[in-house]
Motif scaffolding. Structure first.
Motif, PDB file in Angstrom:
ATOM      1  N   ALA A  19       0.833  -1.208   0.000  1.00  0.00           N
ATOM      2  CA  ALA A  19       0.000   0.000   0.000  1.00  0.00           C
ATOM      3  C   ALA A  19       0.865   1.254   0.000  1.00  0.00           C
ATOM      4  N   LEU A  20       1.952   1.250   0.766  1.00  0.00           N
ATOM      5  CA  LEU A  20       2.849   2.402   0.784  1.00  0.00           C
ATOM      6  C   LEU A  20       3.544   2.565  -0.563  1.00  0.00           C
ATOM      7  N   GLU A  22       2.365   1.775  -3.446  1.00  0.00           N
ATOM      8  CA  GLU A  22       1.369   2.281  -4.403  1.00  0.00           C
ATOM      9  C   GLU A  22       1.192   3.790  -4.313  1.00  0.00           C
ATOM     10  N   VAL A  23       1.436   4.385  -3.132  1.00  0.00           N
ATOM     11  CA  VAL A  23       1.297   5.841  -2.995  1.00  0.00           C
ATOM     12  C   VAL A  23       2.648   6.545  -3.126  1.00  0.00           C
ATOM     13  N   CYS A  73       0.070   8.567   3.180  1.00  0.00           N
ATOM     14  CA  CYS A  73       0.769   7.555   3.970  1.00  0.00           C
ATOM     15  C   CYS A  73      -0.138   7.003   5.068  1.00  0.00           C
ATOM     16  N   ALA A  76      -2.939   4.897   3.569  1.00  0.00           N
ATOM     17  CA  ALA A  76      -2.438   3.613   3.075  1.00  0.00           C
ATOM     18  C   ALA A  76      -2.225   2.635   4.226  1.00  0.00           C
TER      19      ALA A  76
END
Length: 112
Positions: A19-20, A22-23, A73, A76
């Motif tokens: 998830a991190l 992806e951002v 952040c 996510a």
């Protein structure tokens, strides 16, 4: 710059890392830790004897980011780590005054 420390359940580490990523957050430190909060701990049976496990295994994630990445952040980590059950963890945000990359001497945003 901000430092985000997140304490999460160990099996959620890969989900949070993805998830991190992806951002756009590419660097992080993960450490195996033990602790407890409202979850308190639990009792276990070992060779017929009952004992209390006060500290539960967790993973601590540390990330240093630019201020403009903070909300993404937190979102996510929250979305990836949430199970809806007690013990999902906590996120702590603090201000970072200076960052230095040892290899090159770059500082602050260039060093992240």
């Amino acid at each position: 710059m901000k430092r985000v420390d997140a304490i999460i359940k160990p099996f959620k580490l890969d989900d949070v890392r993805e998830a991190l990523s992806e951002v756009g957050i590419t660097g992080m430190t993960a450490t195996e830790v033990k602790g407890f909060g409202r979850q308190k701990g639990h009792t276990e049976l070992y060779r017929g004897a009952e004992y209390v496990v006060d500290f539960l295994p967790k993973v601590k994630i540390e990330v240093v980011i630019n201020d403009d990445q903070l909300d993404a952040c937190i979102d996510a980590i929250t979305n990836a780590a949430r199970t809806g059950k007690i013990g999902d963890g906590k996120i702590f945000v603090s201000t970072v005054e200076r960052v230095i990359r040892i290899r090159t001497g770059e500082e602050n945003e260039a060093a992240i």
